[in-house]
Scaffold this active site. Structure first.
Site, mmCIF file in Angstrom:
data_model
loop_
_atom_site.group_PDB
_atom_site.id
_atom_site.type_symbol
_atom_site.label_atom_id
_atom_site.label_comp_id
_atom_site.label_asym_id
_atom_site.label_seq_id
_atom_site.Cartn_x
_atom_site.Cartn_y
_atom_site.Cartn_z
ATOM 1 N N SER A 77 -8.808 -2.012 -4.453
ATOM 2 C CA SER A 77 -8.986 -0.613 -4.089
ATOM 3 C C SER A 77 -8.399 0.307 -5.164
ATOM 4 O O SER A 77 -9.065 1.216 -5.672
ATOM 5 C CB SER A 77 -8.312 -0.372 -2.735
ATOM 6 O OG SER A 77 -8.194 1.000 -2.444
ATOM 7 N N LYS A 114 -10.592 2.543 -8.493
ATOM 8 C CA LYS A 114 -10.511 3.982 -8.754
ATOM 9 C C LYS A 114 -10.066 4.259 -10.193
ATOM 10 O O LYS A 114 -10.558 5.168 -10.845
ATOM 11 C CB LYS A 114 -9.562 4.648 -7.756
ATOM 12 C CG LYS A 114 -10.210 4.771 -6.375
ATOM 13 C CD LYS A 114 -9.259 5.300 -5.328
ATOM 14 C CE LYS A 114 -8.371 4.214 -4.801
ATOM 15 N NZ LYS A 114 -8.017 4.311 -3.388
ATOM 16 N N HIS A 173 -0.761 5.102 -13.350
ATOM 17 C CA HIS A 173 -0.959 5.261 -11.912
ATOM 18 C C HIS A 173 0.276 4.783 -11.168
ATOM 19 O O HIS A 173 0.818 3.727 -11.453
ATOM 20 C CB HIS A 173 -2.165 4.445 -11.448
ATOM 21 C CG HIS A 173 -2.362 4.520 -9.963
ATOM 22 N ND1 HIS A 173 -2.936 5.615 -9.355
ATOM 23 C CD2 HIS A 173 -2.032 3.671 -8.975
ATOM 24 C CE1 HIS A 173 -2.959 5.415 -8.051
ATOM 25 N NE2 HIS A 173 -2.412 4.245 -7.781
ATOM 26 N N ARG A 175 -10.480 -0.381 6.894
ATOM 27 C CA ARG A 175 -9.263 -1.210 6.902
ATOM 28 C C ARG A 175 -8.149 -0.543 7.681
ATOM 29 O O ARG A 175 -7.363 -1.195 8.368
ATOM 30 C CB ARG A 175 -8.805 -1.479 5.460
ATOM 31 C CG ARG A 175 -9.699 -2.471 4.709
ATOM 32 C CD ARG A 175 -9.438 -2.401 3.214
ATOM 33 N NE ARG A 175 -8.038 -2.585 2.896
ATOM 34 C CZ ARG A 175 -7.417 -2.021 1.859
ATOM 35 N NH1 ARG A 175 -8.073 -1.253 1.012
ATOM 36 N NH2 ARG A 175 -6.139 -2.237 1.659
ATOM 37 N N ASP A 204 -15.132 2.048 -1.848
ATOM 38 C CA ASP A 204 -13.700 1.999 -1.530
ATOM 39 C C ASP A 204 -13.358 2.999 -0.434
ATOM 40 O O ASP A 204 -12.553 2.697 0.452
ATOM 41 C CB ASP A 204 -12.868 2.277 -2.792
ATOM 42 C CG ASP A 204 -11.387 2.408 -2.446
ATOM 43 O OD1 ASP A 204 -10.811 1.408 -1.977
ATOM 44 O OD2 ASP A 204 -10.826 3.508 -2.590
HETATM 45 N N1 URA Z 1 -3.835 2.816 -1.899
HETATM 46 C C1 URA Z 1 -5.143 2.638 -2.155
HETATM 47 O O1 URA Z 1 -5.737 3.419 -2.888
HETATM 48 N N2 URA Z 1 -5.767 1.600 -1.614
HETATM 49 C C2 URA Z 1 -5.158 0.717 -0.798
HETATM 50 O O2 URA Z 1 -5.785 -0.211 -0.344
HETATM 51 C C3 URA Z 1 -3.800 0.911 -0.519
HETATM 52 C C4 URA Z 1 -3.162 1.976 -1.096
#
Ligand code: URA
Ligand code: CA
Length: 433
Positions: free
Chosen positions: A183, A187, A82, A168, A161
Protein backbone atom coordinates in the site's frame (compact mmCIF):
# COMPACT_ATOMS: atom_id res chain seq x y z
CA UNK A 1 -9.62 -17.10 -14.51
CA UNK A 2 -11.99 -17.15 -11.53
CA UNK A 3 -11.49 -15.14 -8.34
CA UNK A 4 -12.78 -18.01 -6.20
CA UNK A 5 -9.91 -20.24 -7.40
CA UNK A 6 -7.37 -17.57 -6.54
CA UNK A 7 -8.83 -17.21 -3.04
CA UNK A 8 -8.61 -20.98 -2.55
CA UNK A 9 -5.03 -21.01 -3.82
CA UNK A 10 -3.93 -18.34 -1.37
CA UNK A 11 -5.98 -19.92 1.44
CA UNK A 12 -3.96 -23.11 0.88
CA UNK A 13 -0.71 -21.17 1.18
CA UNK A 14 0.31 -21.27 -2.49
CA UNK A 15 2.00 -18.54 -4.48
CA UNK A 16 -0.09 -16.42 -6.88
CA UNK A 17 1.35 -15.72 -10.32
CA UNK A 18 1.85 -12.24 -11.74
CA UNK A 19 -1.15 -12.74 -14.06
CA UNK A 20 -3.34 -13.81 -11.16
CA UNK A 21 -2.41 -10.77 -9.09
CA UNK A 22 -3.03 -8.47 -12.06
CA UNK A 23 -6.41 -10.15 -12.63
CA UNK A 24 -7.45 -9.64 -9.01
CA UNK A 25 -6.35 -6.01 -8.69
CA UNK A 26 -7.49 -5.04 -12.20
CA UNK A 27 -10.88 -6.66 -11.70
CA UNK A 28 -11.34 -5.07 -8.29
CA UNK A 29 -10.46 -1.59 -9.57
CA UNK A 30 -13.00 -1.90 -12.40
CA UNK A 31 -15.70 -3.12 -10.01
CA UNK A 32 -15.86 -6.55 -11.67
CA UNK A 33 -14.74 -8.39 -8.57
CA UNK A 34 -16.94 -7.71 -5.52
CA UNK A 35 -15.83 -6.57 -2.08
CA UNK A 36 -16.72 -9.88 -0.44
CA UNK A 37 -14.28 -11.85 -2.58
CA UNK A 38 -11.55 -9.30 -2.05
CA UNK A 39 -12.23 -9.39 1.70
CA UNK A 40 -11.70 -13.14 1.65
CA UNK A 41 -8.49 -12.71 -0.33
CA UNK A 42 -7.28 -10.04 2.12
CA UNK A 43 -7.84 -12.43 5.02
CA UNK A 44 -6.08 -15.27 3.17
CA UNK A 45 -3.08 -12.97 2.58
CA UNK A 46 -3.20 -11.92 6.22
CA UNK A 47 -2.77 -15.57 7.34
CA UNK A 48 -0.64 -17.03 4.53
CA UNK A 49 1.57 -14.01 3.70
CA UNK A 50 3.15 -13.34 0.30
CA UNK A 51 6.58 -13.99 -1.18
CA UNK A 52 8.83 -11.07 -2.14
CA UNK A 53 7.83 -11.59 -5.77
CA UNK A 54 4.12 -11.52 -4.99
CA UNK A 55 4.55 -8.37 -2.91
CA UNK A 56 6.36 -6.60 -5.75
CA UNK A 57 3.68 -7.72 -8.22
CA UNK A 58 0.87 -6.58 -5.93
CA UNK A 59 2.56 -3.19 -5.56
CA UNK A 60 2.98 -2.73 -9.31
CA UNK A 61 -0.59 -3.88 -9.99
CA UNK A 62 -1.79 -1.10 -7.67
CA UNK A 63 0.58 1.43 -9.29
CA UNK A 64 -0.83 0.49 -12.70
CA UNK A 65 -4.44 0.76 -11.51
CA UNK A 66 -4.36 4.55 -12.00
CA UNK A 67 -2.31 7.50 -13.16
CA UNK A 68 1.38 7.87 -12.38
CA UNK A 69 3.47 11.00 -12.17
CA UNK A 70 6.17 11.44 -14.75
CA UNK A 71 9.10 13.40 -13.32
CA UNK A 72 11.43 12.68 -16.23
CA UNK A 73 11.44 16.35 -17.24
CA UNK A 74 13.28 17.08 -14.00
CA UNK A 75 17.03 16.70 -14.21
CA UNK A 76 18.94 14.59 -11.72
CA UNK A 77 18.06 11.76 -9.37
CA UNK A 78 14.78 12.50 -7.59
CA UNK A 79 14.79 11.14 -4.06
CA UNK A 80 11.58 11.09 -2.06
CA UNK A 81 11.22 10.63 1.68
CA UNK A 82 8.26 8.99 3.32
CA UNK A 83 7.41 8.64 6.96
CA UNK A 84 4.95 6.05 8.23
CA UNK A 85 3.26 8.65 10.40
CA UNK A 86 4.03 10.30 13.67
CA UNK A 87 3.29 13.16 16.00
CA UNK A 88 4.91 16.56 15.54
CA UNK A 89 7.08 15.10 12.78
CA UNK A 90 8.74 18.19 11.32
CA UNK A 91 11.32 16.30 9.24
CA UNK A 92 9.87 17.04 5.78
CA UNK A 93 9.93 20.81 6.39
CA UNK A 94 13.59 20.59 7.35
CA UNK A 95 14.75 18.00 4.83
CA UNK A 96 13.26 19.56 1.71
CA UNK A 97 15.37 22.76 1.79
CA UNK A 98 18.32 21.00 3.44
CA UNK A 99 18.71 18.49 0.64
CA UNK A 100 17.83 20.99 -2.11
CA UNK A 101 20.66 23.18 -0.81
CA UNK A 102 22.98 20.38 -2.02
CA UNK A 103 21.48 20.61 -5.54
CA UNK A 104 19.38 17.49 -5.14
CA UNK A 105 15.98 17.91 -6.79
CA UNK A 106 13.10 17.87 -4.31
CA UNK A 107 9.85 17.44 -6.26
CA UNK A 108 7.33 16.96 -3.52
CA UNK A 109 3.71 16.08 -3.96
CA UNK A 110 2.01 16.39 -0.63
CA UNK A 111 -1.37 16.00 0.98
CA UNK A 112 -3.22 17.66 3.78
CA UNK A 113 -3.14 16.04 7.16
CA UNK A 114 -5.83 13.97 8.76
CA UNK A 115 -5.48 13.44 12.50
CA UNK A 116 -2.85 14.74 14.92
CA UNK A 117 -1.63 17.85 13.13
CA UNK A 118 -1.82 19.12 9.61
CA UNK A 119 0.18 17.71 6.74
CA UNK A 120 3.18 19.39 5.17
CA UNK A 121 0.95 21.60 3.01
CA UNK A 122 -1.05 22.85 5.98
CA UNK A 123 2.14 23.66 7.83
CA UNK A 124 3.56 25.61 4.89
CA UNK A 125 0.29 27.48 4.47
CA UNK A 126 0.81 29.07 7.85
CA UNK A 127 3.23 31.27 5.91
CA UNK A 128 1.24 34.22 4.49
CA UNK A 129 0.66 33.85 0.76
CA UNK A 130 2.28 30.44 0.34
CA UNK A 131 0.33 28.22 -2.05
CA UNK A 132 0.70 24.81 -3.67
CA UNK A 133 -1.88 25.26 -6.44
CA UNK A 134 0.69 25.50 -9.21
CA UNK A 135 0.57 23.96 -12.67
CA UNK A 136 2.53 20.86 -13.53
CA UNK A 137 4.78 22.92 -15.85
CA UNK A 138 5.44 25.51 -13.20
CA UNK A 139 6.28 22.72 -10.75
CA UNK A 140 8.81 21.16 -13.12
CA UNK A 141 10.35 24.55 -13.94
CA UNK A 142 10.72 25.46 -10.28
CA UNK A 143 12.45 22.20 -9.47
CA UNK A 144 14.79 22.47 -12.44
CA UNK A 145 15.71 26.04 -11.60
CA UNK A 146 15.62 26.06 -7.78
CA UNK A 147 15.74 22.31 -6.94
CA UNK A 148 12.65 22.55 -4.77
CA UNK A 149 8.88 22.81 -5.11
CA UNK A 150 5.78 21.40 -3.45
CA UNK A 151 2.56 20.72 -5.33
CA UNK A 152 -0.82 19.59 -3.98
CA UNK A 153 -2.03 16.09 -4.73
CA UNK A 154 -3.25 15.81 -8.30
CA UNK A 155 -4.50 12.99 -10.46
CA UNK A 156 -6.06 9.66 -9.70
CA UNK A 157 -3.11 7.82 -8.16
CA UNK A 158 -3.43 4.17 -7.03
CA UNK A 159 -7.24 3.87 -6.99
CA UNK A 160 -6.85 0.14 -6.21
CA UNK A 161 -5.07 1.03 -2.97
CA UNK A 162 -7.79 3.49 -1.98
CA UNK A 163 -10.48 0.82 -2.38
CA UNK A 164 -8.44 -1.91 -0.79
CA UNK A 165 -7.36 0.20 2.18
CA UNK A 166 -10.97 1.19 2.92
CA UNK A 167 -12.01 -2.47 2.72
CA UNK A 168 -9.14 -3.63 4.95
CA UNK A 169 -10.12 -1.02 7.49
CA UNK A 170 -13.50 -2.72 8.04
CA UNK A 171 -12.38 -6.36 7.64
CA UNK A 172 -9.57 -6.44 10.23
CA UNK A 173 -6.82 -6.80 7.64
CA UNK A 174 -4.94 -3.53 8.07
CA UNK A 175 -2.18 -5.08 10.21
CA UNK A 176 -0.64 -7.27 7.54
CA UNK A 177 2.97 -6.65 6.49
CA UNK A 178 2.54 -7.51 2.78
CA UNK A 179 -0.61 -5.38 2.57
CA UNK A 180 0.82 -2.36 4.42
CA UNK A 181 4.13 -2.51 2.54
CA UNK A 182 2.50 -2.73 -0.90
CA UNK A 183 0.00 0.00 0.00
CA UNK A 184 2.67 2.50 1.02
CA UNK A 185 5.11 1.60 -1.74
CA UNK A 186 2.48 1.77 -4.49
CA UNK A 187 1.77 5.40 -3.60
CA UNK A 188 5.47 6.30 -3.48
CA UNK A 189 6.22 4.60 -6.78
CA UNK A 190 3.22 6.20 -8.51
CA UNK A 191 4.52 9.59 -7.33
CA UNK A 192 7.47 9.15 -9.65
CA UNK A 193 10.74 9.48 -7.73
CA UNK A 194 13.83 7.47 -8.63
CA UNK A 195 14.82 6.59 -5.09
CA UNK A 196 12.99 6.41 -1.78
CA UNK A 197 14.08 6.91 1.83
CA UNK A 198 11.62 5.54 4.36
CA UNK A 199 11.25 6.59 7.98
CA UNK A 200 9.54 3.68 9.70
CA UNK A 201 8.29 4.74 13.11
CA UNK A 202 7.99 2.52 16.14
CA UNK A 203 6.38 3.10 19.55
CA UNK A 204 3.10 4.40 20.97
CA UNK A 205 2.53 6.96 18.24
CA UNK A 206 3.19 4.50 15.39
CA UNK A 207 1.52 1.69 13.48
CA UNK A 208 4.29 -0.68 14.48
CA UNK A 209 4.48 -0.80 18.25
CA UNK A 210 7.71 -2.82 18.51
CA UNK A 211 11.12 -2.47 16.88
CA UNK A 212 10.86 -6.07 15.56
CA UNK A 213 7.60 -5.32 13.72
CA UNK A 214 8.99 -2.05 12.38
CA UNK A 215 12.09 -3.87 11.14
CA UNK A 216 9.96 -6.44 9.34
CA UNK A 217 7.88 -3.71 7.66
CA UNK A 218 11.05 -1.82 6.70
CA UNK A 219 12.57 -4.93 5.12
CA UNK A 220 9.35 -5.60 3.22
CA UNK A 221 9.23 -2.08 1.78
CA UNK A 222 12.94 -1.89 0.96
CA UNK A 223 12.68 -5.24 -0.81
CA UNK A 224 9.67 -4.12 -2.87
CA UNK A 225 11.41 -0.88 -3.88
CA UNK A 226 14.61 -2.59 -4.90
CA UNK A 227 12.70 -5.35 -6.74
CA UNK A 228 10.87 -2.83 -8.91
CA UNK A 229 13.93 -0.74 -9.72
CA UNK A 230 13.71 2.09 -7.17
CA UNK A 231 16.67 2.29 -4.83
CA UNK A 232 15.17 2.21 -1.35
CA UNK A 233 16.55 2.50 2.18
CA UNK A 234 14.84 2.77 5.56
CA UNK A 235 15.52 4.22 9.00
CA UNK A 236 13.68 2.81 11.99
CA UNK A 237 13.04 5.61 14.43
CA UNK A 238 11.40 6.13 17.78
CA UNK A 239 7.87 7.51 18.03
CA UNK A 240 7.20 6.67 21.66
CA UNK A 241 7.26 10.42 22.30
CA UNK A 242 6.61 13.26 19.82
CA UNK A 243 9.56 14.30 17.67
CA UNK A 244 11.17 17.63 18.51
CA UNK A 245 9.35 20.03 20.82
CA UNK A 246 6.68 21.63 18.61
CA UNK A 247 3.33 20.08 17.68
CA UNK A 248 1.12 22.34 15.60
CA UNK A 249 1.35 23.95 12.20
CA UNK A 250 2.99 27.38 12.60
CA UNK A 251 4.89 26.13 15.67
CA UNK A 252 6.46 23.44 13.50
CA UNK A 253 7.41 25.93 10.80
CA UNK A 254 9.24 27.87 13.50
CA UNK A 255 10.86 24.64 14.69
CA UNK A 256 11.99 23.83 11.15
CA UNK A 257 13.58 27.28 10.80
CA UNK A 258 15.44 26.81 14.11
CA UNK A 259 16.64 23.39 12.96
CA UNK A 260 17.88 24.67 9.59
CA UNK A 261 19.89 27.20 11.60
CA UNK A 262 21.39 24.39 13.68
CA UNK A 263 19.47 25.59 16.74
CA UNK A 264 16.63 23.10 16.73
CA UNK A 265 15.80 20.26 19.14
CA UNK A 266 18.56 17.65 19.11
CA UNK A 267 16.33 14.66 18.34
CA UNK A 268 14.77 16.37 15.32
CA UNK A 269 18.21 17.35 14.04
CA UNK A 270 19.55 13.84 14.55
CA UNK A 271 16.70 12.22 12.63
CA UNK A 272 16.90 14.78 9.82
CA UNK A 273 20.59 14.02 9.44
CA UNK A 274 19.99 10.24 9.54
CA UNK A 275 17.35 10.49 6.79
CA UNK A 276 19.11 13.27 4.88
CA UNK A 277 22.39 11.41 4.58
CA UNK A 278 20.60 8.50 2.93
CA UNK A 279 18.90 10.88 0.51
CA UNK A 280 22.21 12.49 -0.40
CA UNK A 281 23.84 9.10 -0.80
CA UNK A 282 21.03 7.71 -3.00
CA UNK A 283 21.21 10.89 -5.12
CA UNK A 284 24.89 10.06 -5.79
CA UNK A 285 26.07 13.29 -4.20
CA UNK A 286 28.42 11.56 -1.76
CA UNK A 287 30.65 8.49 -1.76
CA UNK A 288 29.66 7.43 1.73
CA UNK A 289 27.01 8.12 4.34
CA UNK A 290 29.63 9.91 6.47
CA UNK A 291 30.52 12.26 3.63
CA UNK A 292 26.81 12.85 3.00
CA UNK A 293 26.27 13.84 6.63
CA UNK A 294 29.26 16.23 6.53
CA UNK A 295 27.77 17.97 3.49
CA UNK A 296 24.42 18.40 5.23
CA UNK A 297 26.05 19.87 8.33
CA UNK A 298 28.02 22.23 6.14
CA UNK A 299 24.89 23.78 4.54
CA UNK A 300 23.33 24.14 7.98
CA UNK A 301 26.45 25.94 9.26
CA UNK A 302 27.00 28.23 6.28
CA UNK A 303 23.36 29.34 6.02
CA UNK A 304 22.70 27.85 2.57
CA UNK A 305 19.91 25.61 3.85
CA UNK A 306 18.09 28.56 5.39
CA UNK A 307 18.59 30.62 2.20
CA UNK A 308 17.09 27.75 0.22
CA UNK A 309 14.07 27.75 2.51
CA UNK A 310 13.55 31.49 1.88
CA UNK A 311 13.92 31.01 -1.86
CA UNK A 312 11.39 28.17 -1.79
CA UNK A 313 8.84 30.23 0.18
CA UNK A 314 9.18 33.23 -2.14
CA UNK A 315 8.90 31.06 -5.29
CA UNK A 316 5.51 29.82 -4.16
CA UNK A 317 4.11 33.23 -3.25
CA UNK A 318 4.96 33.19 0.45
CA UNK A 319 6.37 35.93 2.66
CA UNK A 320 9.99 34.81 3.14
CA UNK A 321 10.58 37.44 5.81
CA UNK A 322 8.96 35.07 8.33
CA UNK A 323 12.26 33.24 8.46
CA UNK A 324 13.94 36.21 10.13
CA UNK A 325 10.75 37.51 11.77
CA UNK A 326 8.94 34.44 13.07
CA UNK A 327 6.47 36.62 15.00
CA UNK A 328 4.80 37.12 11.60
CA UNK A 329 3.61 33.49 11.72
CA UNK A 330 0.08 33.00 13.10
CA UNK A 331 0.20 33.38 16.89
CA UNK A 332 -2.23 31.92 19.40
CA UNK A 333 -4.02 34.31 21.74
CA UNK A 334 -3.21 32.41 24.93
CA UNK A 335 -0.04 30.70 26.11
CA UNK A 336 -0.83 28.53 29.09
CA UNK A 337 1.71 26.51 31.05
CA UNK A 338 1.13 23.03 32.40
CA UNK A 339 2.99 22.79 35.72
CA UNK A 340 4.55 19.55 36.97
CA UNK A 341 2.69 18.25 40.01
CA UNK A 342 5.72 16.53 41.53
CA UNK A 343 9.53 16.25 41.40
CA UNK A 344 11.13 13.50 39.35
CA UNK A 345 12.01 12.61 35.78
CA UNK A 346 9.76 12.44 32.74
CA UNK A 347 9.27 8.74 32.03
CA UNK A 348 6.49 8.80 29.44
CA UNK A 349 5.04 11.28 26.95
CA UNK A 350 2.58 9.07 25.07
CA UNK A 351 2.96 10.28 21.49
CA UNK A 352 -0.44 9.57 19.98
CA UNK A 353 -2.32 10.90 23.02
CA UNK A 354 -0.25 14.09 23.08
CA UNK A 355 -1.09 14.43 19.39
CA UNK A 356 -4.77 14.10 20.25
CA UNK A 357 -4.38 16.87 22.84
CA UNK A 358 -3.08 19.16 20.07
CA UNK A 359 -6.10 18.17 17.96
CA UNK A 360 -8.46 19.20 20.75
CA UNK A 361 -7.03 22.71 20.37
CA UNK A 362 -7.80 22.64 16.64
CA UNK A 363 -4.32 21.85 15.24
CA UNK A 364 -5.52 18.81 13.27
CA UNK A 365 -8.53 17.66 11.33
CA UNK A 366 -11.12 15.23 12.68
CA UNK A 367 -12.63 14.85 9.20
CA UNK A 368 -11.42 15.87 5.75
CA UNK A 369 -13.73 18.89 5.86
CA UNK A 370 -12.63 20.31 9.24
CA UNK A 371 -10.94 23.68 9.34
CA UNK A 372 -7.64 23.74 11.16
CA UNK A 373 -6.26 26.50 13.33
CA UNK A 374 -2.70 27.10 12.15
CA UNK A 375 -1.67 29.05 15.26
CA UNK A 376 -2.47 26.55 18.00
CA UNK A 377 -0.50 23.62 19.35
CA UNK A 378 1.84 22.45 22.07
CA UNK A 379 5.44 23.22 22.96
CA UNK A 380 7.05 20.47 25.01
CA UNK A 381 9.34 21.98 27.61
CA UNK A 382 10.45 18.56 28.88
CA UNK A 383 11.09 15.30 27.11
CA UNK A 384 11.61 11.75 28.33
CA UNK A 385 14.66 11.56 30.59
CA UNK A 386 14.53 15.23 31.65
CA UNK A 387 14.51 16.13 35.33
CA UNK A 388 11.59 18.19 36.59
CA UNK A 389 10.79 20.07 39.79
CA UNK A 390 7.25 20.52 41.04
CA UNK A 391 5.85 23.65 39.37
CA UNK A 392 8.15 23.53 36.30
CA UNK A 393 6.30 23.98 33.03
CA UNK A 394 6.01 20.61 31.28
CA UNK A 395 4.19 21.94 28.24
CA UNK A 396 3.17 25.38 26.97
CA UNK A 397 -0.31 25.21 25.46
CA UNK A 398 -0.82 27.64 22.56
CA UNK A 399 -4.58 28.11 22.40
CA UNK A 400 -7.19 30.40 20.93
CA UNK A 401 -9.57 29.72 23.79
CA UNK A 402 -9.13 30.62 27.42
CA UNK A 403 -10.34 27.43 29.04
CA UNK A 404 -8.16 24.46 28.16
CA UNK A 405 -9.05 22.15 31.04
CA UNK A 406 -9.83 19.29 28.63
CA UNK A 407 -6.37 19.60 27.06
CA UNK A 408 -4.66 19.79 30.44
CA UNK A 409 -6.46 16.69 31.61
CA UNK A 410 -5.42 14.77 28.50
CA UNK A 411 -1.81 15.88 28.94
CA UNK A 412 -1.61 15.01 32.64
CA UNK A 413 -3.03 11.56 31.86
CA UNK A 414 -0.26 10.95 29.32
CA UNK A 415 2.81 12.45 30.93
CA UNK A 416 4.22 10.16 33.56
CA UNK A 417 6.79 11.37 36.08
CA UNK A 418 8.89 8.82 37.90
CA UNK A 419 12.06 8.56 40.02
CA UNK A 420 14.24 7.53 37.15
CA UNK A 421 13.96 7.49 33.36
CA UNK A 422 16.23 7.48 30.34
CA UNK A 423 15.81 9.12 26.97
CA UNK A 424 14.80 6.49 24.37
CA UNK A 425 17.08 5.49 21.53
CA UNK A 426 16.04 7.62 18.54
CA UNK A 427 17.43 5.72 15.56
CA UNK A 428 17.05 1.97 16.10
CA UNK A 429 18.32 0.63 12.82
CA UNK A 430 19.09 1.31 9.18
CA UNK A 431 17.70 -1.15 6.63
CA UNK A 432 19.29 -1.29 3.22
CA UNK A 433 18.12 -4.63 1.82
N1 URA B 1 -0.63 3.47 5.54
C1 URA B 1 -0.94 3.16 4.27
O1 URA B 1 -0.84 4.01 3.39
N2 URA B 1 -1.34 1.93 3.98
C2 URA B 1 -1.48 0.96 4.91
O2 URA B 1 -1.84 -0.14 4.59
C3 URA B 1 -1.17 1.29 6.24
C4 URA B 1 -0.74 2.56 6.52
CA1 CA C 1 8.06 18.66 16.08
Amino acid sequence: MRMVDLIAKKRDGKELTTEEINFFIGGYTKGEIPDYQVSAMGMAIFFKDMTDRERADLTMAMVNSGETIDLSAIEGIKVDKHSTGGVGDTTTLVLAPLVAALDIPVAKMSGRGLGHTGGTIDKLESIEGFHVEISKDEFVNLVNKHKIAVIGQTGNLTPADKKLYALRDVTATVDSIPLIASSIMSKKIAAGSDAIVLDVKTGAGAFMKTVEDARELAHAMVSIGNNVGRKTMAVISDMSQPLGVAIGNSLEVQEAIDTLRGEGPKDLEELCLALGRQMVFLANKAESLEEAEEKLKEVMRNGKALEKFKEFIANQGGDASVVDNPEKLPQAKYKIDLPALEDGMVAELVADEIGTAAMLLGAGRATKESEIDLAVGLMLNKKIGDTVKKGDSLVTIHANRENVDDVKEKLYANIRISDHAEAPVLVHDIVTE
